[in-house]
Design an enzyme around this catalytic site. Structure first.
Site, PDB file in Angstrom:
ATOM      1  N   GLY A 128       0.806  -1.233   0.000  1.00  0.00           N
ATOM      2  CA  GLY A 128       0.000   0.000   0.000  1.00  0.00           C
ATOM      3  C   GLY A 128       0.832   1.273   0.000  1.00  0.00           C
ATOM      4  N   LYS A 173       4.845   2.156   1.230  1.00  0.00           N
ATOM      5  CA  LYS A 173       5.840   2.578   0.242  1.00  0.00           C
ATOM      6  C   LYS A 173       6.364   3.975   0.509  1.00  0.00           C
ATOM      7  CE  LYS A 173       4.211  -0.312  -3.510  1.00  0.00           C
ATOM      8  NZ  LYS A 173       3.266  -0.365  -4.611  1.00  0.00           N
ATOM      9  N   VAL A 189      -6.192 -11.334   4.635  1.00  0.00           N
ATOM     10  CA  VAL A 189      -6.379 -11.269   6.095  1.00  0.00           C
ATOM     11  C   VAL A 189      -7.758 -11.740   6.541  1.00  0.00           C
ATOM     12  CG1 VAL A 189      -4.646  -9.475   6.489  1.00  0.00           C
ATOM     13  CG2 VAL A 189      -7.020  -8.809   6.066  1.00  0.00           C
ATOM     14  N   LYS A 219      -4.424   5.202  12.004  1.00  0.00           N
ATOM     15  CA  LYS A 219      -5.715   5.863  12.108  1.00  0.00           C
ATOM     16  C   LYS A 219      -6.541   5.536  10.867  1.00  0.00           C
ATOM     17  CE  LYS A 219      -6.410   9.890  10.696  1.00  0.00           C
ATOM     18  NZ  LYS A 219      -6.421  10.900   9.628  1.00  0.00           N
ATOM     19  N   ASP A 262      -0.474   8.458  15.901  1.00  0.00           N
ATOM     20  CA  ASP A 262      -0.942   9.766  15.466  1.00  0.00           C
ATOM     21  C   ASP A 262       0.322  10.417  14.917  1.00  0.00           C
ATOM     22  OD1 ASP A 262      -1.325  12.593  15.396  1.00  0.00           O
ATOM     23  OD2 ASP A 262      -3.155  12.303  16.552  1.00  0.00           O
ATOM     24  N   HIS A 263       0.432  10.501  13.605  1.00  0.00           N
ATOM     25  CA  HIS A 263       1.748  10.853  13.055  1.00  0.00           C
ATOM     26  C   HIS A 263       2.166  12.290  13.400  1.00  0.00           C
ATOM     27  CE1 HIS A 263      -0.451  12.549   9.584  1.00  0.00           C
ATOM     28  NE2 HIS A 263       0.642  13.227   9.306  1.00  0.00           N
ATOM     29  N   HIS A 302      -5.199  14.715  15.352  1.00  0.00           N
ATOM     30  CA  HIS A 302      -4.026  15.601  15.348  1.00  0.00           C
ATOM     31  C   HIS A 302      -4.271  16.931  16.066  1.00  0.00           C
ATOM     32  CE1 HIS A 302      -3.005  12.639  12.472  1.00  0.00           C
ATOM     33  NE2 HIS A 302      -3.574  13.194  11.423  1.00  0.00           N
TER      34      HIS A 302
HETATM   35  N1  LIG Z   1      -1.437   6.675   2.926  1.00  0.00           N
HETATM   36  C1  LIG Z   1      -1.221   7.590   3.884  1.00  0.00           C
HETATM   37  O1  LIG Z   1      -0.515   8.599   3.723  1.00  0.00           O
HETATM   38  C2  LIG Z   1      -1.840   7.406   5.232  1.00  0.00           C
HETATM   39  C3  LIG Z   1      -2.548   6.263   5.542  1.00  0.00           C
HETATM   40  N2  LIG Z   1      -3.073   6.100   6.793  1.00  0.00           N
HETATM   41  C4  LIG Z   1      -3.788   4.882   7.147  1.00  0.00           C
HETATM   42  O2  LIG Z   1      -2.975   3.743   6.835  1.00  0.00           O
HETATM   43  C5  LIG Z   1      -3.781   2.656   6.434  1.00  0.00           C
HETATM   44  C6  LIG Z   1      -3.321   2.156   5.046  1.00  0.00           C
HETATM   45  O3  LIG Z   1      -3.479   3.207   4.108  1.00  0.00           O
HETATM   46  P1  LIG Z   1      -2.877   3.136   2.627  1.00  0.00           P
HETATM   47  O4  LIG Z   1      -1.535   2.522   2.624  1.00  0.00           O
HETATM   48  O5  LIG Z   1      -3.051   4.493   2.075  1.00  0.00           O
HETATM   49  O6  LIG Z   1      -3.910   2.129   1.922  1.00  0.00           O
HETATM   50  P2  LIG Z   1      -3.786   1.425   0.480  1.00  0.00           P
HETATM   51  O7  LIG Z   1      -5.174   1.267  -0.010  1.00  0.00           O
HETATM   52  O8  LIG Z   1      -2.783   2.085  -0.367  1.00  0.00           O
HETATM   53  O9  LIG Z   1      -3.205  -0.023   0.838  1.00  0.00           O
HETATM   54  C7  LIG Z   1      -3.997  -1.033   1.429  1.00  0.00           C
HETATM   55  C8  LIG Z   1      -3.147  -2.264   1.655  1.00  0.00           C
HETATM   56  O10 LIG Z   1      -3.989  -3.248   2.260  1.00  0.00           O
HETATM   57  C9  LIG Z   1      -3.848  -4.473   1.527  1.00  0.00           C
HETATM   58  N3  LIG Z   1      -5.100  -5.236   1.598  1.00  0.00           N
HETATM   59  C10 LIG Z   1      -6.344  -4.805   1.298  1.00  0.00           C
HETATM   60  N4  LIG Z   1      -7.235  -5.810   1.523  1.00  0.00           N
HETATM   61  C11 LIG Z   1      -6.522  -6.876   1.951  1.00  0.00           C
HETATM   62  C12 LIG Z   1      -6.860  -8.198   2.368  1.00  0.00           C
HETATM   63  N5  LIG Z   1      -8.118  -8.657   2.387  1.00  0.00           N
HETATM   64  N6  LIG Z   1      -5.862  -9.015   2.771  1.00  0.00           N
HETATM   65  C13 LIG Z   1      -4.590  -8.591   2.760  1.00  0.00           C
HETATM   66  N7  LIG Z   1      -4.197  -7.368   2.394  1.00  0.00           N
HETATM   67  C14 LIG Z   1      -5.161  -6.519   1.984  1.00  0.00           C
HETATM   68  C15 LIG Z   1      -3.525  -4.040   0.131  1.00  0.00           C
HETATM   69  O11 LIG Z   1      -2.931  -5.134  -0.510  1.00  0.00           O
HETATM   70  P3  LIG Z   1      -3.140  -5.440  -2.100  1.00  0.00           P
HETATM   71  O12 LIG Z   1      -2.714  -4.171  -2.791  1.00  0.00           O
HETATM   72  O13 LIG Z   1      -2.211  -6.552  -2.345  1.00  0.00           O
HETATM   73  O14 LIG Z   1      -4.585  -5.740  -2.252  1.00  0.00           O
HETATM   74  C16 LIG Z   1      -2.562  -2.879   0.399  1.00  0.00           C
HETATM   75  O15 LIG Z   1      -1.286  -3.390   0.696  1.00  0.00           O
HETATM   76  C17 LIG Z   1      -5.220   3.169   6.489  1.00  0.00           C
HETATM   77  O16 LIG Z   1      -5.759   2.870   7.743  1.00  0.00           O
HETATM   78  C18 LIG Z   1      -5.063   4.690   6.350  1.00  0.00           C
HETATM   79  O17 LIG Z   1      -6.149   5.381   6.936  1.00  0.00           O
HETATM   80  C19 LIG Z   1      -2.885   7.042   7.780  1.00  0.00           C
HETATM   81  C20 LIG Z   1      -2.206   8.203   7.524  1.00  0.00           C
HETATM   82  C21 LIG Z   1      -1.650   8.495   6.232  1.00  0.00           C
HETATM   83  O1  LIG Z   2      -3.875  12.103   8.919  1.00  0.00           O
HETATM   84  C1  LIG Z   2      -3.962  12.856   7.968  1.00  0.00           C
HETATM   85  O2  LIG Z   2      -3.028  13.810   7.813  1.00  0.00           O
HETATM   86  C2  LIG Z   2      -2.803  14.403   6.544  1.00  0.00           C
HETATM   87  C3  LIG Z   2      -1.998  15.662   6.822  1.00  0.00           C
HETATM   88  O3  LIG Z   2      -0.774  15.277   7.376  1.00  0.00           O
HETATM   89  P1  LIG Z   2       0.499  16.202   7.220  1.00  0.00           P
HETATM   90  O4  LIG Z   2       1.561  15.503   7.983  1.00  0.00           O
HETATM   91  O5  LIG Z   2       0.781  16.285   5.741  1.00  0.00           O
HETATM   92  O6  LIG Z   2       0.125  17.537   7.765  1.00  0.00           O
HETATM   93  C4  LIG Z   2      -4.085  14.706   5.821  1.00  0.00           C
HETATM   94  O7  LIG Z   2      -3.793  15.086   4.499  1.00  0.00           O
HETATM   95  C5  LIG Z   2      -4.944  13.486   5.774  1.00  0.00           C
HETATM   96  O8  LIG Z   2      -6.203  13.808   5.192  1.00  0.00           O
HETATM   97  C6  LIG Z   2      -5.166  12.912   7.153  1.00  0.00           C
HETATM   98  O9  LIG Z   2      -5.769  11.629   7.031  1.00  0.00           O
END
Ligand SMILES: NC(=O)C1=CN([C@@H]2O[C@H](COP(=O)(O)OP(=O)(O)OC[C@H]3O[C@@H](n4cnc5c(N)ncnc54)[C@H](OP(=O)(O)O)[C@@H]3O)[C@@H](O)[C@H]2O)C=CC1
Ligand SMILES: O=C1O[C@H](COP(=O)(O)O)[C@@H](O)[C@H](O)[C@H]1O
Length: 497
Positions: free
Chosen positions: A16, A20, A86, A148, A177-178, A240
């Protein structure tokens, strides 16, 4: 605090965006600094791929984020991959087998960190499986890092907490909470408690109001589906913004231990003035962006973003007045403001001190400026203290001077990213900068009363233009108390000069 840094880190959601962009580069930075002792990582996601392909994707993420780096092959030799749904009980047995083998191979002493970087609906079921399928049955430590959002409201958060508590005790749960990983958010405590000039003034006798702004220029982008059921109140305020308020308002802890700091933050949440029903419009303002211009580019209104309802009632902006009814803060408003598609990407805290009792330097054409302490959280990091001093050559004429410290100038190369610090804290067993369940519960209880009112009343959206600082009502919120929002973009210039 456990200083045993050996651990097997299992990242659920390893293909996800978060993994990355944040987790792999942060792990590399820890490795580069020699902070990873004995370690191995198992990446877990649905995608079918080999260990080799996964290692390559980790290398690509590190390079994309940090540029070309040495030792990358050596670093990724610690990474493994398991394709795993999962939701399917059968695949946990295979995961356990792989984890036990890797543990033995690296001598990780049964220490495990389970990082859930996945959609929140999976948090509870994964935690239950980790226990029932024996993955938490280890002789070392076991810790659960959970992203979160922690629930959607108090009720769902309680349910989620119940599920994860069947497998992990409270002190094994690290709720991320980043913002608590950001250098200047961590600095709030030090600025307050390590300076004789601030702590005696840090109360309602000397402070007139505190303003916390976290503005973004980005829109909701690809996250419409999630954001439609969240909105700025749940996405930013419940976590936050409330955490920053708690750090600004808490009493000095007896000691700088996790429990003492957390209990002081909880005492702030307990003193929050509850805002409900008809009072909500007096204390809180919501907004949703319309079309506009950002960095000279036209951007669409929120309702035209992908996966967003054309008549959406979701707020992309919140401003609020938070009152903390305790001895220290009675009568001092904490104004908060956060939103998407605003003028600039910035997080700033402005502490405005009260005017002095008598102004000897009053000039009819000019008022003395109040003293301000500005904490620049991002993008620049630092502090500015606004004072009044005599204008050179003038006859006792006062002018504003600014004393600035720019963290980025001096320490930029060495300032670790928030996630890096939080991962390291978790490995050391330091939960201070993670949120305790009580903090989560109190802040949901506060926010739920506001969302209940907003969900039942259709707002007149859009009510602010993209590229602006939000709806007019956000300015009026302060004007009726005799204040105004201190500009946050100009302050950027202050410490960069
Ligand atoms: N992205 C961000 O900047 C931030 C994210 N978050 C939180 O982090 C968490 C992840 O977000 P994000 O990385 O953006 O999400 P993505 O949608 O990019 O990634 C989701 C991940 O979950 C995996 N996945 C989904 N369903 C299944 C399943 N049934 N079994 C196993 N693996 C599964 C996917 O695998 P596959 O691709 O192989 O299906 C992928 O690796 C969320 O709770 C989000 O709220 C919080 C703050 C910032
Ligand atoms: O948790 C979150 O934070 C970002 C903002 O984070 P920042 O470190 O770039 O200030 C926000 O964009 C996102 O919607 C929210 O889920």
């Amino acid at each position: 605090m456990d200083q045993n840094l050996s651990s097997l880190i299992m990242i659920f959601g390893a293909t996800g965006d978060l993994s990355k962009r944040k987790l792999f580069p942060s792990l590399y930075r820890l490795y580069e600094r020699g902070r990873l002792d004995k370690f191995a990582v198992i990446g877990i996601a649905r995608t079918q791929q080999s260990h080799e392909k996964f290692k390559q994707s980790v290398k690509d993420s590190v390079t994309a984020s940090l540029g070309e780096k040495p030792n990358l092959d050596e670093f990724v030799s610690h990474f493994y991959y398991q394709s795993h749904d999962v939701a399917d009980s059968n695949s946990y047995a295979a995961l356990k087998k792989l984890a036990d083998e890797i543990d033995g191979h690296y001598g990780l002493e049964g220490n495990r960190i389970f990082y859930l970087a996945m959609a929140p609906e999976f948090f509870g079921p994964i935690a239950l499986h980790l226990k029932s399928d024996g993955l938490t049955d280890v002789k070392g430590y076991k810790r659960l890092v959970i992203e979160k959002p922690f629930g959607h409201d108090l009720e769902s958060a309680m349910e989620l907490n119940k599920q994860i508590r069947t497998a992990f005790s409270e002190n094994e749960i690290y709720r991320i909470d980043h913002y608590l990983g950001k250098e200047m958010v961590r600095n709030i405590e030090v600025i307050r408690f390590a300076n004789a000039i601030f702590e005696p003034l840090w109360n309602n006798r000397y402070i007139s109001n505190i303003q916390v702004t976290s503005s973004e220029t980005l829109g909701v982008e690809e996250r419409g589906r999630y954001y439609e059921s969240s909105g700025a109140l749940r996405d930013m305020v419940q976590n936050h913004m409330m955490q920053m308020v708690a750090l600004l308002a808490m009493e000095p802890p007896i000691k700088l231990t996790t429990d003492e700091i957390r209990s002081e933050k909880v005492r702030v949440f307990r003193a929050l003035r509850s805002v409900e029903g008809e009072q909500v419009k007096e204390y809180f303002v919501r907004g949703q962006y319309g079309e506009g211009t950002i960095s000279e580019k036209s951007v669409p209104r929120y309702r035209d973003e992908p996966n967003v309802d054309q008549g959406s009632n979701t707020e992309t902006f919140v401003a609020g007045k938070i009152m903390i009814d305790n001895f220290r803060w009675a009568g001092v408003p904490f104004y908060i403001r956060t939103g998407k598609r605003m003028t600039s990407k910035t997080t700033k805290i402005v502490v405005q001190f009260k005017d002095i009792p008598m102004n000897l330097y009053y000039q009819t054409e000019k008022m003395l400026n109040p003293n301000l302490l500005v904490i620049h959280v991002q993008p620049e990091e630092g502090i500015t203290l606004h004072l009044n001093a005599k204008k050179a050559g003038g006859h006792l004429e006062a002018q504003e001077v600014k004393l600035s410290f720019a963290n980025t100038g001096i320490h930029a190369m060495n300032t670790p990213e928030g996630y890096e610090k939080l991962l390291y804290d978790c490995m050391r067993g330091d939960a201070t900068n993670f949120t305790h369940w009580d903090e989560v519960a109190y802040s949901w209880a506060f926010v739920d009363k506001i969302s209940k009112v907003w969900e039942n009343q259709k707002a007149e959206y859009p009510n602010y233009e993209s590229g602006s600082m939000g709806p007019k009502a956000a300015d009026e919120l302060l004007e009726k108390d005799g204040f105004f929002w201190w500009p946050v973009s100009d302050m950027y210039v202050d410490i960069c000069k």
